[in-house]
Design a protein around this motif. Structure first.
Motif, PDB file in Angstrom:
ATOM      1  N   PRO A  21      41.888  38.784  44.247  1.00  0.00           N
ATOM      2  CA  PRO A  21      42.291  38.739  42.916  1.00  0.00           C
ATOM      3  C   PRO A  21      43.554  37.593  42.936  1.00  0.00           C
ATOM      4  CG  PRO A  21      43.034  40.956  44.101  1.00  0.00           C
ATOM      5  CD  PRO A  21      42.122  40.319  44.940  1.00  0.00           C
ATOM      6  N   VAL A  22      44.556  37.726  43.759  1.00  0.00           N
ATOM      7  CA  VAL A  22      45.420  36.591  43.755  1.00  0.00           C
ATOM      8  C   VAL A  22      44.722  35.335  43.601  1.00  0.00           C
ATOM      9  CG1 VAL A  22      47.531  35.779  44.869  1.00  0.00           C
ATOM     10  CG2 VAL A  22      47.152  38.336  44.823  1.00  0.00           C
ATOM     11  N   LEU A  23      43.919  35.032  44.626  1.00  0.00           N
ATOM     12  CA  LEU A  23      43.216  33.623  44.624  1.00  0.00           C
ATOM     13  C   LEU A  23      42.778  33.234  43.335  1.00  0.00           C
ATOM     14  CD1 LEU A  23      42.102  33.175  48.121  1.00  0.00           C
ATOM     15  CD2 LEU A  23      43.966  32.237  47.077  1.00  0.00           C
ATOM     16  N   MET A  24      41.860  34.551  42.752  1.00  0.00           N
ATOM     17  CA  MET A  24      41.314  34.250  41.561  1.00  0.00           C
ATOM     18  C   MET A  24      42.014  34.059  40.213  1.00  0.00           C
ATOM     19  SD  MET A  24      38.307  33.913  39.931  1.00  0.00           S
ATOM     20  CE  MET A  24      36.938  34.454  40.926  1.00  0.00           C
ATOM     21  N   ALA A  25      43.414  34.710  40.507  1.00  0.00           N
ATOM     22  CA  ALA A  25      44.266  34.499  39.191  1.00  0.00           C
ATOM     23  C   ALA A  25      44.867  33.066  39.294  1.00  0.00           C
ATOM     24  CB  ALA A  25      45.476  35.476  39.595  1.00  0.00           C
ATOM     25  N   ALA A  26      45.044  32.449  40.579  1.00  0.00           N
ATOM     26  CA  ALA A  26      45.461  31.119  40.605  1.00  0.00           C
ATOM     27  C   ALA A  26      44.436  30.141  40.085  1.00  0.00           C
ATOM     28  CB  ALA A  26      45.849  30.888  41.919  1.00  0.00           C
ATOM     29  N   SER A  27      43.165  30.638  40.499  1.00  0.00           N
ATOM     30  CA  SER A  27      42.022  29.691  40.031  1.00  0.00           C
ATOM     31  C   SER A  27      41.808  29.851  38.379  1.00  0.00           C
ATOM     32  CB  SER A  27      40.672  29.987  40.861  1.00  0.00           C
ATOM     33  OG  SER A  27      40.825  29.840  41.921  1.00  0.00           O
ATOM     34  N   THR A  28      42.076  30.653  37.654  1.00  0.00           N
ATOM     35  CA  THR A  28      41.886  30.986  36.615  1.00  0.00           C
ATOM     36  C   THR A  28      42.936  30.743  35.443  1.00  0.00           C
ATOM     37  OG1 THR A  28      42.357  33.324  36.391  1.00  0.00           O
ATOM     38  CG2 THR A  28      39.924  32.743  36.932  1.00  0.00           C
ATOM     39  N   ALA A  29      43.767  30.359  35.994  1.00  0.00           N
ATOM     40  CA  ALA A  29      45.160  30.037  35.329  1.00  0.00           C
ATOM     41  C   ALA A  29      45.048  28.925  34.176  1.00  0.00           C
ATOM     42  CB  ALA A  29      46.243  29.397  36.167  1.00  0.00           C
ATOM     43  N   THR A  30      43.878  28.099  34.493  1.00  0.00           N
ATOM     44  CA  THR A  30      43.447  26.730  33.590  1.00  0.00           C
ATOM     45  C   THR A  30      42.497  27.340  32.858  1.00  0.00           C
ATOM     46  OG1 THR A  30      42.308  25.742  35.205  1.00  0.00           O
ATOM     47  CG2 THR A  30      44.617  24.924  34.903  1.00  0.00           C
ATOM     48  N   ARG A  64      42.247  40.968  31.829  1.00  0.00           N
ATOM     49  CA  ARG A  64      43.000  40.808  30.481  1.00  0.00           C
ATOM     50  C   ARG A  64      43.471  39.541  30.227  1.00  0.00           C
ATOM     51  NH1 ARG A  64      46.332  44.597  31.553  1.00  0.00           N
ATOM     52  NH2 ARG A  64      48.199  43.281  32.152  1.00  0.00           N
ATOM     53  N   THR A  65      44.037  39.108  31.462  1.00  0.00           N
ATOM     54  CA  THR A  65      44.910  37.728  31.149  1.00  0.00           C
ATOM     55  C   THR A  65      43.790  36.633  31.006  1.00  0.00           C
ATOM     56  OG1 THR A  65      44.820  37.357  33.605  1.00  0.00           O
ATOM     57  CG2 THR A  65      46.918  38.338  32.874  1.00  0.00           C
TER      58      THR A  65
END
Length: 282
Positions: free
Chosen positions: A166-175, A199-200
């Motif tokens: 989930p941490v890597l996915m959070a970085a990937s979905t930041a944009t 949610r984010t």
């Protein structure tokens, strides 16, 4: 639709009293013809009106109509009596076990199909078809179907980004933007990290699709669309097998829709399959 299948598929969304009635009907469907609504109420220690309201909630005029419909379903074999299948070949225990497992998977797949209406499946397929990027995540065992779907989408030319962290996915979905889609696989739908990710992603304008059991769960609350799986068995080692089978059937349906509706998807699939086979042959 068989009333027994309807009861199974909606059971986890019922109240405590309704679940008691549902369980009793499912376990005693073949004996129900001998029960009046009052006798059924007495057996469960509830009011007769609860039985009547339960019948009406399922779409029947009253208990007699429900009882008659269940009787017809049992006569047609819609009761899915797995024990009967096991008894059909007592001299071959492997065949009996395989038959019971097959019936369990067939029941789970049918229940799953019934709780995912065609318009929802079409909407999710269209969402994936038109997405700029499709982000896919699943942790643990949920990561297996997630990764498989990501590979299938890539094979037909849909840009997919798969992570099991989930941490890597959070970085990937930041944009992430409104043109992006996030598919979150979580059988129970209770993992805080995945709920936060969904949610984010939604707050950034992207569309979220949750893939969970059909029971209410936090992840579904953060999703724009939900793919729901219904799979039940009293044996703890068998129930996950039914869940995986029903889920795969659901994902296969969406993949076929994408292949057949998307312009050039099938030719893209053939081209990629040929390219991969050339790599394997060298």
């Amino acid at each position: 639709m068989s009333p027994l299948l309807k009861i199974r598929s909606e059971r986890d969304q019922m109240s405590a009293i309704e679940r008691r009635i549902a369980d009793y009907l499912l376990e005693n469907a073949h004996l129900l013809r001998d029960y009046s609504s009052q006798q059924l109420a007495n057996a469960l220690g509830i009011s007769q009106s609860s039985v009547v309201k339960f019948s009406q909630k399922l779409g029947f005029k009253g208990y007699p109509d429900l009882k008659y419909s269940i009787g017809e379903a049992v006569a047609r074999g819609d009761g899915h009596d797995d024990n009967g299948a096991a008894e059909a070949a007592p001299s071959d225990p492997h065949a009996a076990l395989a038959e019971r497992l097959w019936h369990g998977k067939a029941r789970a797949e049918e229940e799953t199909r019934l709780i995912n209406p065609p318009e929802r499946i079409d909407a999710i397929a269209e969402l994936i078809q038109d997405a700029r990027r499709v982000f896919i995540i699943g942790l643990g065992e949920d990561g297996i179907p997630a990764r498989a779907l990501a590979m299938k989408l890539a094979m037909i030319g849909i840009l997919s980004v798969h992570h099991f962290d989930p941490v890597l996915m959070a970085a990937s979905t930041a944009t992430a933007t409104a043109n992006d889609v996030l598919l979150v696989f979580s059988e129970q739908g209770k993992l805080t990290s995945l709920c936060h990710l969904a949610r984010t992603f939604g707050e950034a304008g992207g569309k979220v699709v949750s893939v969970t059991r059909h029971t209410p769960n936090p992840l579904r609350a953060h999703a724009d669309f939900s793919l729901l799986v219904s799979a039940h068995d009293e044996r703890a080692h068998v129930e996950p097998l039914l869940y995986q089978s029903a889920l795969q059937h659901l994902l296969d349906l969406i993949f076929i829709l994408l292949c057949e509706r998307g312009q050039g998807r099938l030719s893209q699939l053939d081209s990629n399959a040929e390219r991969i086979q050339d790599m394997l042959d060298t």
